[in-house]
Design an enzyme around this catalytic site. Structure first.
Site, PDB file in Angstrom:
ATOM      1  N   TYR A  92       0.834  -1.206   0.000  1.00 16.99           N
ATOM      2  CA  TYR A  92       0.000   0.000   0.000  1.00 16.99           C
ATOM      3  C   TYR A  92       0.866   1.252   0.000  1.00 16.99           C
ATOM      4  O   TYR A  92       1.789   1.384   0.811  1.00 16.99           O
ATOM      5  CB  TYR A  92      -0.895  -0.016   1.229  1.00 16.99           C
ATOM      6  CG  TYR A  92      -2.094   0.907   1.180  1.00 16.99           C
ATOM      7  CD1 TYR A  92      -2.677   1.279  -0.014  1.00 16.99           C
ATOM      8  CD2 TYR A  92      -2.655   1.383   2.357  1.00 16.99           C
ATOM      9  CE1 TYR A  92      -3.793   2.100  -0.049  1.00 16.99           C
ATOM     10  CE2 TYR A  92      -3.779   2.205   2.347  1.00 16.99           C
ATOM     11  CZ  TYR A  92      -4.340   2.558   1.144  1.00 16.99           C
ATOM     12  OH  TYR A  92      -5.448   3.376   1.116  1.00 16.99           O
ATOM     13  N   SER A 183       1.244  -7.934   1.472  1.00 11.78           N
ATOM     14  CA  SER A 183       0.398  -6.905   2.080  1.00 11.78           C
ATOM     15  C   SER A 183      -0.674  -6.469   1.075  1.00 11.78           C
ATOM     16  O   SER A 183      -1.468  -7.290   0.638  1.00 11.78           O
ATOM     17  CB  SER A 183       1.252  -5.740   2.583  1.00 11.78           C
ATOM     18  OG  SER A 183       0.515  -4.914   3.434  1.00 11.78           O
ATOM     19  N   GLN A 184      -0.691  -5.192   0.643  1.00  8.07           N
ATOM     20  CA  GLN A 184      -1.604  -4.846  -0.439  1.00  8.07           C
ATOM     21  C   GLN A 184      -1.320  -5.729  -1.649  1.00  8.07           C
ATOM     22  O   GLN A 184      -2.247  -6.193  -2.328  1.00  8.07           O
ATOM     23  CB  GLN A 184      -1.467  -3.382  -0.841  1.00  8.07           C
ATOM     24  CG  GLN A 184      -2.349  -3.013  -2.041  1.00  8.07           C
ATOM     25  CD  GLN A 184      -2.128  -1.594  -2.533  1.00  8.07           C
ATOM     26  OE1 GLN A 184      -2.962  -0.723  -2.329  1.00  8.07           O
ATOM     27  NE2 GLN A 184      -0.989  -1.344  -3.167  1.00  8.07           N
ATOM     28  N   ASP A 273       1.035 -10.398  13.556  1.00  7.36           N
ATOM     29  CA  ASP A 273       0.795  -9.267  12.645  1.00  7.36           C
ATOM     30  C   ASP A 273      -0.302  -8.374  13.213  1.00  7.36           C
ATOM     31  O   ASP A 273      -1.464  -8.761  13.289  1.00  7.36           O
ATOM     32  CB  ASP A 273       0.385  -9.802  11.277  1.00  7.36           C
ATOM     33  CG  ASP A 273       0.438  -8.751  10.176  1.00  7.36           C
ATOM     34  OD1 ASP A 273       0.322  -7.548  10.490  1.00  7.36           O
ATOM     35  OD2 ASP A 273       0.584  -9.141   9.003  1.00  7.36           O
ATOM     36  N   HIS A 302       4.156  -8.030  10.474  1.00 11.52           N
ATOM     37  CA  HIS A 302       4.106  -7.506   9.112  1.00 11.52           C
ATOM     38  C   HIS A 302       5.520  -7.097   8.713  1.00 11.52           C
ATOM     39  O   HIS A 302       5.881  -5.917   8.717  1.00 11.52           O
ATOM     40  CB  HIS A 302       3.142  -6.312   9.083  1.00 11.52           C
ATOM     41  CG  HIS A 302       2.403  -6.170   7.795  1.00 11.52           C
ATOM     42  ND1 HIS A 302       1.398  -7.022   7.412  1.00 11.52           N
ATOM     43  CD2 HIS A 302       2.527  -5.265   6.789  1.00 11.52           C
ATOM     44  CE1 HIS A 302       0.920  -6.644   6.243  1.00 11.52           C
ATOM     45  NE2 HIS A 302       1.600  -5.586   5.833  1.00 11.52           N
TER      46      HIS A 302
END
Length: 319
Positions: A92, A183-184, A273, A302
């Site tokens: 992101y 992630s994203q 996370d 993360h």
């Protein structure tokens, strides 16, 4: 192990909290029809960055809404005529990264397509045009407009369109295309394989954009999800629209797309996370009906997950 979410045995069966809109399937069929009606006008420009064993191109195509989308394209010089390919997606707010990041796959005989998400840290356009707030975040972009105006609808479609473009390249074997990202990028990997079911293998890492209501209820609407709290505080301070808002977000909740995946999945999750809570990731993973395997890192959040990049490469190399 510190417990920041459900115990693992509950995670393995958890299937999400966020509402799924009643017309979810019709919504995405309509979206795909819009995407397929777009003339992508693909353009390749040789990049200034080049290496002896691969050709590097700046690739542009037109996505839904008329936005020009950018991707790095690395093509091996001496691969077989029809060779495998990987589509890659970034985290992101980021971008497609350095050319050097793609070269290990090119050295293995893969073409690599790495997309910049529209309006984030790279070169893809965000054509805008929505009613309501555009402050601090792409998750909430379009929440006060028609669901077709949600920005992640367009970004999800961009991933599928790029995969289709990759499959149409004369040098690429359309039956040997994979997807990857963290992630994203993990969320977009899942969305891409759901909307372009010809993706044969996918390796998402701690996927974002899943089970928004669970994130909210865990009081983790911060960091990457901070815009959810900001939206409620500014636009629905008493949560009178809570059900409406989470239901609308359900259109771009990857857990609702996951069951469409047909390719084989290798996914990684860190149980510590606090950015993308484990339960939200399991909500998506548990809905995948295709062949799948999960690599669990109990003490990791993360962050980099030791050894997983190697496992993902070995998994994708089987293409």
């Amino acid at each position: 192990m510190p417990l920041i979410d459900m115990p693992l045995e509950k995670l393995m069966t958890y299937e999400g909290r966020n509402p799924r809109p009643d017309d979810f399937d019709a919504y995405w069929e309509r979206a795909l029809a819009e995407m397929k009606a777009v003339d992508p006008q693909v353009e390749l420009r040789p990049s200034e960055f080049q290496v002896p064993y691969a050709e590097c191109f700046d690739l542009y195509f037109t996505g839904v809404g008329g936005a020009r989308i950018y991707a790095k394209y690395v093509r091996p010089k001496h691969a077989e005529a029809k060779h495998p390919a990987i589509v890659q997606f970034h985290g992101y707010s980021g971008n497609s990264g350095d050319w050097a990041d793609k070269l290990s796959y090119a050295a293995m005989g893969f073409s690599v397509f790495s997309m910049d998400c529209r309006g984030q840290g790279g070169f893809s356009e965000d054509v805008g045009g929505v009613k309501g707030t555009t402050l601090r975040g792409h998750i909430v972009r379009g929440l006060d407009d028609h669901p077709d105006q949600l920005l992640f609808r367009a970004i999800f479609l961009d991933t599928a369109q790029l995969a289709g473009i990759a499959m149409s390249m004369p040098e690429v074997d359309p039956d040997r295309v994979g997807a990857m990202g963290g992630s994203q990028g993990g969320a977009l990997t899942i969305a891409c394989a759901a909307l372009e079911p010809r993706i044969k293998r996918l390796a998402p890492v701690y996927p974002f954009l899943s089970d928004y209501q669970r994130v909210w209820e865990m009081d983790l609407a911060k960091d990457a999800y901070a815009e959810l709290k900001d939206f409620f505080r500014r636009h629905d301070p008493q949560h009178k629209r809570e059900q409406e808002i989470f239901t609308k977000l359900g259109y771009v909740d990857i857990q609702n797309l996951a069951e469409r995946i047909q390719g084989e999945v290798l996914m990684a999750v860190g149980l510590a996370d606090t950015v993308c809570p484990p339960s939200t990731q399991f909500a998506a993973y548990n809905k995948i009906k295709a062949d799948k395997n999960l690599e669990i890192y109990p003490d990791f959040g993360h962050e980099g997950l030791p050894g997983f990049n190697d496992k993902a490469m070995q998994f994708l190399s089987k293409l």
